[in-house]
Design a protein around this motif. Structure first.
Motif, PDB file in Angstrom:
ATOM      1  N   LEU A   8       1.072  -0.702  -0.088  1.00  0.00           N
ATOM      2  CA  LEU A   8      -0.404  -0.128  -0.157  1.00  0.00           C
ATOM      3  C   LEU A   8       0.937   1.438   0.193  1.00  0.00           C
ATOM      4  N   SER A   9       1.028   1.855  -1.066  1.00  0.00           N
ATOM      5  CA  SER A   9       1.807   3.298  -0.997  1.00  0.00           C
ATOM      6  C   SER A   9       3.528   2.798  -1.644  1.00  0.00           C
ATOM      7  N   TRP A  36      -1.066  -0.877  -4.420  1.00  0.00           N
ATOM      8  CA  TRP A  36      -2.180   0.306  -4.479  1.00  0.00           C
ATOM      9  C   TRP A  36      -1.222   1.522  -4.323  1.00  0.00           C
ATOM     10  N   ARG A  38      -1.652   5.984  -3.782  1.00  0.00           N
ATOM     11  CA  ARG A  38      -2.790   7.264  -4.568  1.00  0.00           C
ATOM     12  C   ARG A  38      -1.980   7.970  -5.725  1.00  0.00           C
ATOM     13  N   SER A  57      -7.762   0.826  -6.802  1.00  0.00           N
ATOM     14  CA  SER A  57      -7.878   0.636  -5.399  1.00  0.00           C
ATOM     15  C   SER A  57      -7.925   0.343  -4.320  1.00  0.00           C
ATOM     16  N   ARG A  58      -7.800   0.304  -2.636  1.00  0.00           N
ATOM     17  CA  ARG A  58      -6.881   0.018  -2.156  1.00  0.00           C
ATOM     18  C   ARG A  58      -8.048  -0.990  -1.772  1.00  0.00           C
ATOM     19  N   SER A  73       2.853   4.438   3.155  1.00  0.00           N
ATOM     20  CA  SER A  73       2.523   5.901   2.462  1.00  0.00           C
ATOM     21  C   SER A  73       2.726   6.508   3.711  1.00  0.00           C
ATOM     22  N   ASP A  81      -5.200   4.006   6.334  1.00  0.00           N
ATOM     23  CA  ASP A  81      -4.924   2.638   5.717  1.00  0.00           C
ATOM     24  C   ASP A  81      -4.072   1.335   6.718  1.00  0.00           C
ATOM     25  N   CYS A  85      -6.728  -2.180   6.487  1.00  0.00           N
ATOM     26  CA  CYS A  85      -6.190  -3.515   6.593  1.00  0.00           C
ATOM     27  C   CYS A  85      -6.898  -4.486   7.488  1.00  0.00           C
TER      28      CYS A  85
END
Ligand SMILES: NC(=O)c1ccc[n+]([C@@H]2O[C@H](COP(=O)([O-])OP(=O)(O)OC[C@H]3O[C@@H](n4cnc5c(N)ncnc54)[C@H](O)[C@@H]3O)[C@@H](O)[C@H]2O)c1
Lengths: 339, 357
Positions: A8-9, A36, A38, A57-58, A73, A81, A85
């Motif tokens: 994530l990021s 993923w 942003r 998308s997340r 992130s 985030d 999860c």
């Protein structure tokens, strides 16, 4: 069966290192399900580099039901985030600082505990051989009782969102206090009882260049007391100029009743002078044991046990940071823990 | 020196014949126009040992010493500085005194007053000002080469000085590592950055086991932050510093600044080799300091360290002790500091403003 991991990021470039450490684990240990971000362009670019897929998308990536996710992130987005999860039943390896406020860190720890998923704070310093050997010697009592520790985690102004408190939650104190604050808790098996901080804003030319009209803290001496009375200081300043030979350092000088230890985590280095760069540069070959923090995260997920570094560890380090900012504002020491 | 007559010669009377007197004695032997003429120490055997190296008189009393010298050099434990400064001033002898000037501000004021009244120089051994690495750091900062100073580290760590049972481990006498040893760095800070705004400290003190340790944060009006690591809990003597400014960085570690290392295979440490570090300097900072003091006494130079500055260093060191003992912030006043009773001396010893160049 491979442990499935989502990223994530890649806002924090450490994500790249974590991905590579995971891919270096024995074949078949980890499957990176995708990325993923942003920033969709960054997701595509990193997916290509790592031979995986970019997700739009997340929710879409979490719907792939990975076992764990790496959250890299911007600091202020760690909470959002991580909570996503936890809601999806996915374990989290979260970049440090765990959160920019104690309230956020607490919410993250609670959400993951409630959901029964792992939450690990990425504190890589714990995984370097020299740090582990120091811990062995401290545990064996070779240095006696530790009464003092003077430490530094210097850095160079990282620029970008790091220099924008809207995304980073703060500057050098936010970025560079937590590593050593965590190391000392781990090494000594002690908790902090009080923090005092002297903090400077826009002190360095590189900061002034990076921040425009904003102000961000870039100089800090954080003083801490531990529950055995030990005196601790951490210099977290982004004080390395562009011309310096390396990004910064992690150095600890521990004074015990039976001896003194000086740890310089990145001392194993070459010095390179090159007309191509016009300055002296270091090349460091320090390495982390067993895949470092990512390796431990994967093993914890496989074995269904909590990771050796937890969300609570991240929360305690965040307390030091929040306490330090409060102290600098009031000009007096602040009692810890905050929660 | 060509053309020097016997009357140019300055006869030094050494009061105290301990560790630092030994260092001074070695310097005097190398200096022109200065002889150690008399030595007095409560411990006669010590006085004899130093006197022998100079063919100097071993005195039975201070009075005897004062009659046999032109300059008095006081190398006694700190609490005894004042009474000996007073006696020397009363005898109209220029005074060299080891640092710290006194254990209290009252002592400092009285010492300054006595010398001012007798119109004799009072020269305090803040020798760091004569260490090339420290004066170079100051020059670099003041020249603007690293921009505005932002974070300065000063580290001075020592193994138990004197050893158990000596005056060093009587806190009332020495003031421990902060007052006795970190005062070098405090003096350098005042000399370089001027008067700070506040001091914060943490530490550990266990004199029974000869351990003393402190971490001190000092904040300056321009925003500079200084951090001191002061220790009598180490395994040996070591210093290092780092100054980070808006436009650059200076680093120094004594342990990296050893230009000659000689190791003998199977040296006297048993199986292991022995490393013999040597001072890289042609003249030790102590000799540079004492030569400068003699120049001041001869009227050839203005003192690099004034009595008021030596007092300011004591004042800052006391603030640090206070901060460390209370684990608290101590705010420094804006420059008035002398006690009311010493209103007259106060003007002379005013702090702060005179520090920056
Ligand atoms: N500038 C430096 O780098 C430096 C280094 C060490 C010490 N010092 C200072 O020098 C001073 C002396 O320290 P030292 O290490 O030499 O101490 P020391 O204990 O080695 O020597 C002190 C000597 O004074 C004698 N003495 C003690 N009380 C006396 C008295 N009332 N009358 C006569 N003699 C007396 C003792 O017998 C001893 O020989 C202290 O103020 C210390 O802070 C400065």
């Amino acid at each position: 069966m491979a442990v499935k991991i989502a990223f994530l990021s890649f806002a924090h470039m450490h994500a790249n290192g974590y991905a590579r450490q995971m891919l270096e684990l024995p074949k078949g240990t980890v499957e990176i399900v995708g990325i993923w971000d942003r920033d969709p362009a960054r997701a595509k670019k990193m997916a290509k580099a790592l031979g995986t897929k970019a997700f739009a998308s997340r929710d879409a990536i979490l719907a792939k039901r990975p076992h764990g996710a790496v959250v890299c992130s911007e600091n202020v987005r760690h909470r959002e985030d991580t909570l996503a999860c936890a809601a999806a039943g996915v374990g989290v390896l979260c970049e440090k600082p765990l959160a920019t406020t104690v309230a956020d860190a607490k919410a993250m720890v609670e959400a993951c505990t409630h959901a029964g998923v792992a939450l690990m704070t990425a504190f890589p310093c714990r995984f370097y051989g020299p740090a582990l050997r120091l811990k062995e010697q401290l545990d064996a009592g070779d240095l006696g009782e530790i009464v003092g520790a003077a430490t530094t985690n210097h850095g160079r102004q990282p620029g970008g969102w790091f220099a924008d408190p809207k995304f980073s939650g703060g500057g050098a104190v936010m970025d560079h206090t937590v590593h050593v604050a965590d190391m000392l808790r781990w090494l000594l098996g002690r908790e902090y009882t009080r923090v005092y901080a002297a903090i400077g804003y826009n002190r360095f030319a590189l900061t002034k260049k990076a921040v425009g009209k904003r102000t961000v803290d870039d100089a800090g001496i954080v003083s801490l007391e531990m529950d055995n009375g030990a005196a601790v200081s951490i210099d977290c300043s982004w004080s390395r100029p562009a011309e310096y030979s390396t990004w910064g350092d992690v150095k600890l000088e521990l004074v015990g009743t039976k001896g003194v230890a000086r740890l310089n985590l990145f001392r194993q280095r070459l010095l390179i002078a090159s007309a191509k760069t016009g300055r002296l540069q270091e090349s460091c070959w320090a390495d982390e044991k067993d895949g470092g923090a990512p390796g431990e995260f994967i093993r914890a997920l496989r074995e269904g046990r909590p990771p050796s570094v937890t969300g609570l560890d991240g929360l305690r380090a965040t307390e030091v940071v929040e306490g330090a900012y409060r102290s600098a504002q009031s000009g007096t020491p602040v009692a810890l823990p905050l929660v | 020196m060509a053309g020097r007559t016997a009357s140019d010669n300055l006869r030094v009377g050494l009061i105290g014949a301990g560790m630092i007197a030994g260092a001074h004695s070695g310097c005097y032997r190398k200096m022109d126009g200065v002889t150690v003429a008399a030595v007095w120490d409560a411990d006669r055997a010590r006085a004899q040992k130093i006197a022998a190296a100079h063919n100097a008189a071993v005195c039975a009393s201070r009075e005897e010493l004062l009659k046999a010298c032109d300059v008095v050099d006081i190398c006694l434990p700190t609490p005894f500085h004042l009474e000996n400064i007073r006696a020397a001033a009363a005898a109209k002898k220029p005074v060299i005194s080891e640092k710290p000037l006194g254990r209290s501000l009252e002592d400092c004021d009285a010492a300054i007053e006595a010398c001012a009244k007798a119109k004799v120089p009072l020269l305090v051994g803040h020798v760091l000002r004569f260490f090339p690495e420290y004066s170079a750091l100051r020059d670099i900062i003041l020249s603007g080469r690293i921009g505005d100073p932002a974070v300065i580290h000063l580290r001075r760590v020592v193994c138990s000085p004197g050893g158990p049972g000596t005056w060093y481990w009587n806190y009332e006498a020495s003031g421990g590592c902060v007052f006795d040893t970190a005062i070098h760095d405090l003096d350098w800070l005042l000399w370089t950055l001027g008067r700070p705004v506040s001091v914060y400290g943490l530490g550990h003190r266990d004199p029974a086991n000869t351990r003393d340790y402190a971490l001190i944060t000092i904040q300056f009006p321009g925003g500079a932050i200084a951090h001191l690591q002061s220790s009598w809990a180490h395994d040996g003597f070591s210093t290092s510093f780092e100054a980070a400014g808006s436009e650059g960085l200076v680093e120094y570690d004594m342990e990296d600044a050893v230009p000659l290392k000689v190791a003998k295979i199977g040296g006297d440490a048993g199986g292991g080799g022995k490393v013999v570090p040597e001072s890289p300097l042609a003249k030790s900072p102590y000799q540079l300091e004492l030569e400068h003091f003699m120049d001041v006494i001869r009227g050839k130079a203005k003192p690099i360290i004034t009595p008021a500055e030596a007092r300011a260093s004591v004042e800052l060191a006391l603030a640090c002790l206070d901060a460390v003992a209370g684990k608290k912030v101590v705010t420094l006043s804006k420059g008035k500091a002398a006690p009311k009773a010493k209103a007259k001396a106060k003007k002379k010893v005013k702090l702060g403003a005179e520090h920056p160049e």
